[in-house]
Enzyme design. Structure first.
Site, short mmCIF file in Angstrom:
data_model
loop_
_atom_site.label_atom_id
_atom_site.label_comp_id
_atom_site.label_asym_id
_atom_site.label_seq_id
_atom_site.Cartn_x
_atom_site.Cartn_y
_atom_site.Cartn_z
CD GLU A 116 -21.24 42.39 46.19
OE1 GLU A 116 -20.49 41.73 46.71
OE2 GLU A 116 -22.48 42.04 45.76
CE LYS A 320 -13.19 41.18 33.52
NZ LYS A 320 -13.30 39.63 32.91
#
Length: 677
Positions: A116, A320
């Protein structure tokens, strides 16, 4: 085990204090002092040091708890289920290490993941009883949050009643409240018009909005919400409703929540990496900000089996994307000298990754910028790419300043020629005024040979460096005395290359007077106003004899340009240069083309900023056209800016214009305005 030195002990203490301070500003004050990526790097640095020197770990270290305490303006509430933060991964190798770690605990389990997008907003916990929203709270420190139910009720994507006919008695929903980019721009525009400080980014704006005491303000700001986690408490029938994260997300949709549509079920870690790679670029097209991907094991039974560490779930991780800002330590500051004599300090620092490239240096602009930063030698600084192109130092982290560090001051003498430098009144730039300075000479030669000036093919930076170092050229006029024999004395110079360069220099003698004038490098004289001056003053002699007010009277030439031209022709060395250029056979005269100003100035009273690469006009050409039509051109965007002219690869100026709601023009639209249409 490595011995703990006083330097290591102090480094850990300083890092711990900085991370604690950043956590307080983020969680308590909603006024972050570090970007997420920077915080992550400093946090990981502290983790690594504590792992290397475990005797330095203390119970109050930020690595030993989930977060900081919530603020006190709202009622504090305890979360029924803690809101854990996620461990971060920054590359494929770290994802692989995470997978190997959980597989050691569950070697028989299938590696099926749900991916997600990680929304850049504020984490929220919602509690529903018998299908009705009864409480909404901020994440806080993960254990305790702030009760902001009234504010959350204003977010239309949060259902007040679950859309299930027979909902479970207690439902806990977690998700992210965020500001769409359009709403963010509108808020900042309104704040600018009211004279209030602008929000730095949508995440800050969302956090600040959620903590408004007046819920009517929250309603006006149009926050949005994506749900991503569902807990059904101790409901005995929970397993009949969902057995996987995918089923939980589907159930959230049926309950009436918005769930990010870009979620994907991945059968392997390779598929996860493909998803992450895709969204590293595609995320730029989204109407909201995302800074990574959340990866969870799909099986809820496996999630329960793996459980949690002290700080993170073992079954989830956040991937990230590379930081656009990063901390690094300055090694040294060097000063570059340009063709106008301007001294530009440049910081050289330990390599950092920014937007996919390795960066080792960044401009510090001028003395005023250094004073504003309070820069000391050896400082740790935050570096970013302005417009994702030009590296710059954003700010200093004084908490990590080495003991005994001294403030950096600009040199009093030119680093190239050793002559004293000056800072003209009203300017931030420090300048060398020695016309014989090698750096000024190099810059002048490169400018003279550039495409828009004399367009001398083959005369580039490397050749110019050799010509100056060998004292073969001391002014642009000396280029026309070069011979093939002289060029052959240079390193790696062949007969054919030397002949081509001499031929290109000779060909440049045919360039018109306007190009010669531009090539002289007079301050503020770009290609357009060089042509304007050449049309009005058809010879160098006429321009040299003109008074400053006569030059300023030319339509499109302001007093600043006029004064610069007037002063340039008063310098004896420049007068000698013009005589030598004339003797060399350059075109110092043309036809008179008087310029009649238009009956009206269509851009009078308007202020423009030009950014990016335009399709046909160079930036200085566009700016000159704007000035000729009565408009004003500035270098930075503000609330007073009337229009921003936007080309390709526009950077931070475009972002600020969008945030302030400043109208944007293409080159074609600018030309229409210039025609008064």
């Amino acid at each position: 085990m490595a011995a703990v030195t006083p330097e290591i002990r102090k480094q850990v203490q300083d890092l711990r204090q900085l991370v604690q301070k950043a956590g307080y500003h983020y969680y308590v004050l909603d006024d972050p002092i570090l970007e997420d990526a920077v915080y992550d790097q400093l946090y990981r640095q502290l983790q690594d040091l504590e792992a290397q020197y475990p005797e330095l770990v203390t119970s109050d270290s930020p690595t030993q708890r989930v977060g900081d305490r919530p603020a006190t303006q709202f009622t504090s509430v305890r979360h029924a289920i803690p809101l854990y933060s996620l461990e971060n991964a920054f590359n494929a190798g770290e994802l692989q290490t995470w997978q190997e770690r959980w597989q050691r605990l569950a070697p028989d389990a299938a590696a099926e993941y749900i991916c997600e997008l990680k929304i850049d907003g504020s984490a929220i916990a919602l509690t529903y009883e018998q299908g009705l929203l009864v409480r909404g709270a901020t994440r806080g420190d993960g254990e305790m949050g702030e009760e902001i139910t009234q504010n959350l009720r204003t977010i239309r994507s949060i259902p007040l009643r679950l859309a299930l006919e027979n909902p479970p008695p207690i439902v806990e929903v977690r998700g992210e409240a965020f500001l769409p980019l359009d709403s963010f721009r509108q808020i900042n525009q309104e704040r600018s018009q009211a004279g209030e400080a602008l929000f730095a980014n949508p995440r800050n704006a969302a956090a600040g909005t959620l903590r408004q005491l007046d819920s009517r303000i929250v309603a006006r700001r149009k926050l949005d919400f994506f749900a991503y986690t569902l807990h059904l408490g101790r409901d005995q029938n929970a397993h009949t409703l969902m057995n996987s994260q995918k089923e939980a997300l589907d159930l959230l949709v049926r309950m009436g929540f918005r769930v990010n549509p870009n979620r994907v079920l991945c059968p392997s870690l390779a598929a996860v990496q493909t998803y992450c790679d895709r969204w590293s670029t595609d995320r730029m097209e989204l109407p909201y900000l995302t800074d990574g991907v959340v990866i969870k094991l799909n099986s809820l039974a496996l999630q329960e089996r793996l459980g949690f560490t002290q700080k993170f779930p073992r079954w989830a991780i956040a991937f990230k994307y590379p930081a656009e800002e990063a901390p690094t330590q300055i090694d040294q500051i060097v000063v570059q000298v340009g063709r106008t004599g301007a001294l530009t300090p440049v910081a050289e620092f330990k390599p950092v990754q920014l937007a996919g490239t390795t960066v080792t240096r960044a401009t510090l602009h001028n003395r005023d910028r250094i004073l504003e930063l309070d820069l000391h030698l050896g400082d740790t600084v935050i570096v970013r790419k302005a417009g994702e192109i030009i590296p710059e130092v954003v700010r200093v982290l004084p908490e990590l300043r080495p003991a005994g560090a001294v403030p950096y001051t600009m040199p009093t003498h030119c680093p190239e020629c050793g002559q004293p430098v000056v800072q003209p009144v009203g300017e931030a730039v420090t300048r060398c005024v020695n016309s014989s300075c090698p750096a000024i000479l190099r810059g002048s030669l490169i400018h003279w040979a550039s495409r828009d000036a004399l367009d001398i093919n083959g005369v580039g930076e490397k050749l110019v460096q050799q010509l100056v170092d060998r004292n073969l050229v001391r002014s642009v006029a000396d280029l026309y005395d070069l011979t093939v024999e002289r060029l052959l004395t240079l390193e790696r110079m062949g007969q054919k290359s030397a002949e081509k360069i001499v031929g290109a220099i000779a060909q440049s003698k045919t360039q018109p007077w306007a190009r010669v004038l531009y090539g002289l490098g007079i301050r503020h004289v770009g290609t357009v106003n060089a042509q304007t001056l050449a049309d009005q003053f058809p010879s160098s002699a006429q321009l040299a004899q003109a008074a400053a007010d006569q030059i300023a009277a030319v339509y499109g030439i302001g007093p600043e340009i006029a004064q610069a031209v007037f002063e340039w022709f008063r310098v004896p060395a420049n007068q000698e240069l013009m005589q030598r250029l004339q003797a060399a056979g350059l075109q110092l005269a043309g036809e008179t083309k008087p310029i009649a100003p238009p009956t009206s100035q269509p851009l009078a009273g308007k202020t423009f900023v030009v950014t990016g690469t335009l399709p046909t006009l160079k930036r200085d050409e566009a700016e000159d056209l704007i000035r000729q039509a009565g408009g004003k051109v500035t270098g930075s965007v503000s609330a007073k800016t009337s229009y921003v002219v936007v080309g390709e690869n526009a950077g931070s100026k475009l972002e600020k214009a969008e945030a302030l709601g400043i109208p944007q023009l293409s080159e074609a639209e600018l030309l229409d305005l210039l025609q008064g249409s």
